[in-house]
Design an enzyme around this catalytic site. Structure first.
Site, mmCIF file in Angstrom:
data_model
loop_
_atom_site.group_PDB
_atom_site.id
_atom_site.type_symbol
_atom_site.label_atom_id
_atom_site.label_comp_id
_atom_site.label_asym_id
_atom_site.label_seq_id
_atom_site.Cartn_x
_atom_site.Cartn_y
_atom_site.Cartn_z
ATOM 1 N N TYR A 171 -5.244 57.098 58.543
ATOM 2 C CA TYR A 171 -6.070 55.895 58.697
ATOM 3 C C TYR A 171 -5.806 55.323 60.077
ATOM 4 C CZ TYR A 171 -7.854 51.139 57.884
ATOM 5 O OH TYR A 171 -8.535 49.950 57.961
ATOM 6 N N ASP A 225 -1.302 57.557 67.086
ATOM 7 C CA ASP A 225 -1.456 56.240 66.487
ATOM 8 C C ASP A 225 -0.099 55.863 65.893
ATOM 9 O OD1 ASP A 225 -1.910 54.015 65.014
ATOM 10 O OD2 ASP A 225 -3.711 54.756 63.990
ATOM 11 N N LYS A 271 1.414 46.013 64.450
ATOM 12 C CA LYS A 271 2.412 45.621 63.446
ATOM 13 C C LYS A 271 3.709 45.075 64.068
ATOM 14 C CE LYS A 271 0.150 48.404 60.045
ATOM 15 N NZ LYS A 271 -0.290 47.999 58.750
HETATM 16 N N1 PMP Z 1 -3.464 52.654 62.462
HETATM 17 C C1 PMP Z 1 -2.569 52.820 61.472
HETATM 18 C C2 PMP Z 1 -1.702 54.034 61.479
HETATM 19 C C3 PMP Z 1 -2.484 51.868 60.454
HETATM 20 O O1 PMP Z 1 -1.611 52.048 59.457
HETATM 21 C C4 PMP Z 1 -3.330 50.741 60.488
HETATM 22 C C5 PMP Z 1 -3.289 49.671 59.409
HETATM 23 N N2 PMP Z 1 -2.472 49.842 58.368
HETATM 24 C C6 PMP Z 1 -4.236 50.617 61.543
HETATM 25 C C7 PMP Z 1 -4.268 51.584 62.510
HETATM 26 C C8 PMP Z 1 -5.154 49.439 61.614
HETATM 27 O O2 PMP Z 1 -4.430 48.301 61.936
HETATM 28 P P1 PMP Z 1 -5.006 46.856 61.580
HETATM 29 O O3 PMP Z 1 -4.984 46.722 60.104
HETATM 30 O O4 PMP Z 1 -4.033 45.924 62.286
HETATM 31 O O5 PMP Z 1 -6.367 46.761 62.166
#
Ligand code: PMP
Length: 430
Positions: A146, A241, A269
């Site tokens: 994701y 990511d 995060k």
């Molecule tokens: N990339 C990863 C690996 C994630 O786990 C997440 C959200 N859990 C995101 C991108 C998206 O981040 P956000 O919810 O802050 O938009």
């Protein structure tokens, strides 16, 4: 859905009337575990308290950011201090220069970085940059990873090994998805074949270097290495990511741990200490293509927000204290091993995948190395386990496909009592 007289249930009832599903992010509604959501009033250290004053040991950690535990005194002080000086200027600040320097110093492949407001913004911007830089349109992602909810990344895999994505939600145009290829995670052969066939049209390959959104699935030997080698060969950019793994798997994230340098890195995060933040960075030559230095546009009114920078810097400074990660890794390893023992004792078909302070208990007897494996787990059994754990005061992510996060303030006693709850819950399931 049960409606009782708790404060949480009253708030939920109210919320359902004015917020879609009663929540501001779908998973919070707890639908896959058949529960109503708990509304949270406060949290401190390893504990979280619901609106009815009940205490839980928290393994969600706001889905990753709270590596220092909740309401860490240093982070709270930094936010208060920053707030007293104004909450947003829309102009450059010293705080954001310090944040950029801290990231550049810690993350091996990042030479320049730009702050944004969420992980979604980070991946979306990194993809635009990769497309602008390479002059190509196609993006490769992996099933079960994701990367936020931007159109081109919210795609489902079709059938077959190398497939063009199909929309993962109404509202995502097929026209956009045709530029996204979805491949199985941890399958270097499928990736090589795809790159052989389409490599010259691919702008970027984006991957969670340790997958954490299908539950925790570490990369198999050779997977990340193959991504690095083939992208380099074909002139595509490799994007890690590290929204979850950044500053969780050590200061330098997964790229330091595995010794692989991506071209671009997305963060989020932890670097915001619990405030809304994201960042993308990488090789200087690529990053200099961003406006206003270059021609690729990206912007944000609240980007580099002083409160978020202050909270993030306080968090990163605390993480840089010697020994911080060693203790976390030690406690975590003991916990995951303890969980494996509980599984063995209960004689239930289940496997524990973990990487440092994050891990997932999958209710399947087979090893889980990709999305297909993760989806073979018994989601109903997980829902039952979730409820048993909650009743024993342990707050887990309400989905079978999520990570549990351990923080630096989860004490040995906390982890022992969580293991007691695991043992007891698994026994009841068997
Ligand atoms: N990339 C990863 C690996 C994630 O786990 C997440 C959200 N859990 C995101 C991108 C998206 O981040 P956000 O919810 O802050 O938009």
């Amino acid at each position: 859905m049960t409606m009782d007289s708790t404060v949480s249930s009253r708030l939920y009832e109210h919320a359902l009337r004015i917020i879609p599903g009663g929540v501001n992010s779908p998973v919070r509604a707890c639908r896959s575990v058949g529960r109503d959501p708990l509304f949270i009033r406060r949290a401190k250290g390893s504990k979280i308290y619901d609106a009815d004053g009940r205490e839980y040991l928290d393994f969600v950690g706001s889905w990753g950011p709270m590596v220092l535990g909740h309401a860490d005194d240093r982070v709270v002080a930094a936010i208060k201090d920053a707030a007293g000086n104004g909450t947003s200027f829309g102009a450059p600040t010293e705080l954001e220069v310090n944040m950029a320097q801290t990231i550049v110093d810690a993350v091996p492949s990042v030479e320049m970085v730009r702050m944004v407001n969420s992980g979604t913004e980070a991946t979306m911007s990194a993809i635009r940059l990769a497309r602008g830089y390479t002059g190509r349109d196609l993006v490769v992602k992996f099933d079960g990873c994701y990367h936020g909810h931007a159109d081109g990344l919210l795609v489902k895999a079709g059938s077959g090994l190398a497939t063009f994505g199909i929309p993962g939600s109404p509202g995502v145009p097929e026209d956009v998805c045709k530029n996204t290829l979805s491949l199985p995670y941890n399958n270097p052969e499928a990736f090589e074949t795809c790159m052989q066939q389409t490599g010259e049209r691919i702008a970027a390959v984006i991957v969670e270097p340790v997958a954490a959104n299908m539950g925790v699935v570490p990369p198999v030997d050779g997977f990340l290495e193959t991504l690095r080698r083939k992208t380099h060969e074909m002139g595509a950019l490799l994007i890690f990511d590290e929204v979850i793994t950044g500053f969780r798997i050590g200061l330098g994230g997964a790229q330091e741990y595995f010794g692989i340098r991506p071209d671009l890195t997305c963060l989020g995060k932890i670097i915001g200490g619990g405030l809304p933040v994201g960042a993308f960075g990488g090789r200087e030559e690529i990053m200099r293509r961003m406006a206003p230095e270059g021609d690729i546009y990206q912007a944000g009114t609240l980007s580099g927000n002083p409160l978020a920078m202050a909270a993030g810097l306080a968090t990163l400074n605390a993480l840089m204290e010697t020994g911080a990660y060693e203790a976390l890794e030690r406690n975590s390893a003991r916990f995951w091993n303890g969980m494996k023992e509980c599984v063995k004792e209960a004689g239930i078909p289940a496997v524990v995948n973990s990487m440092g302070s994050m891990g997932t208990l999958f209710f399947t007897g087979d090893p889980v190395t990709d999305f297909a494996g993760a989806t073979r787990c018994d989601a109903e059994r997980f829902a039952h386990y979730y409820s048993l754990m909650l009743d024993r005061g342990v707050y887990l992510a309400p989905s079978a496909f999520e990570a549990a996060f351990i923080s630096m303030v989860h004490s040995e006693a906390d982890l022992e009592s969580a293991l007691d709850a695991v043992r007891d819950s698994l026994e009841r399931l068997s």
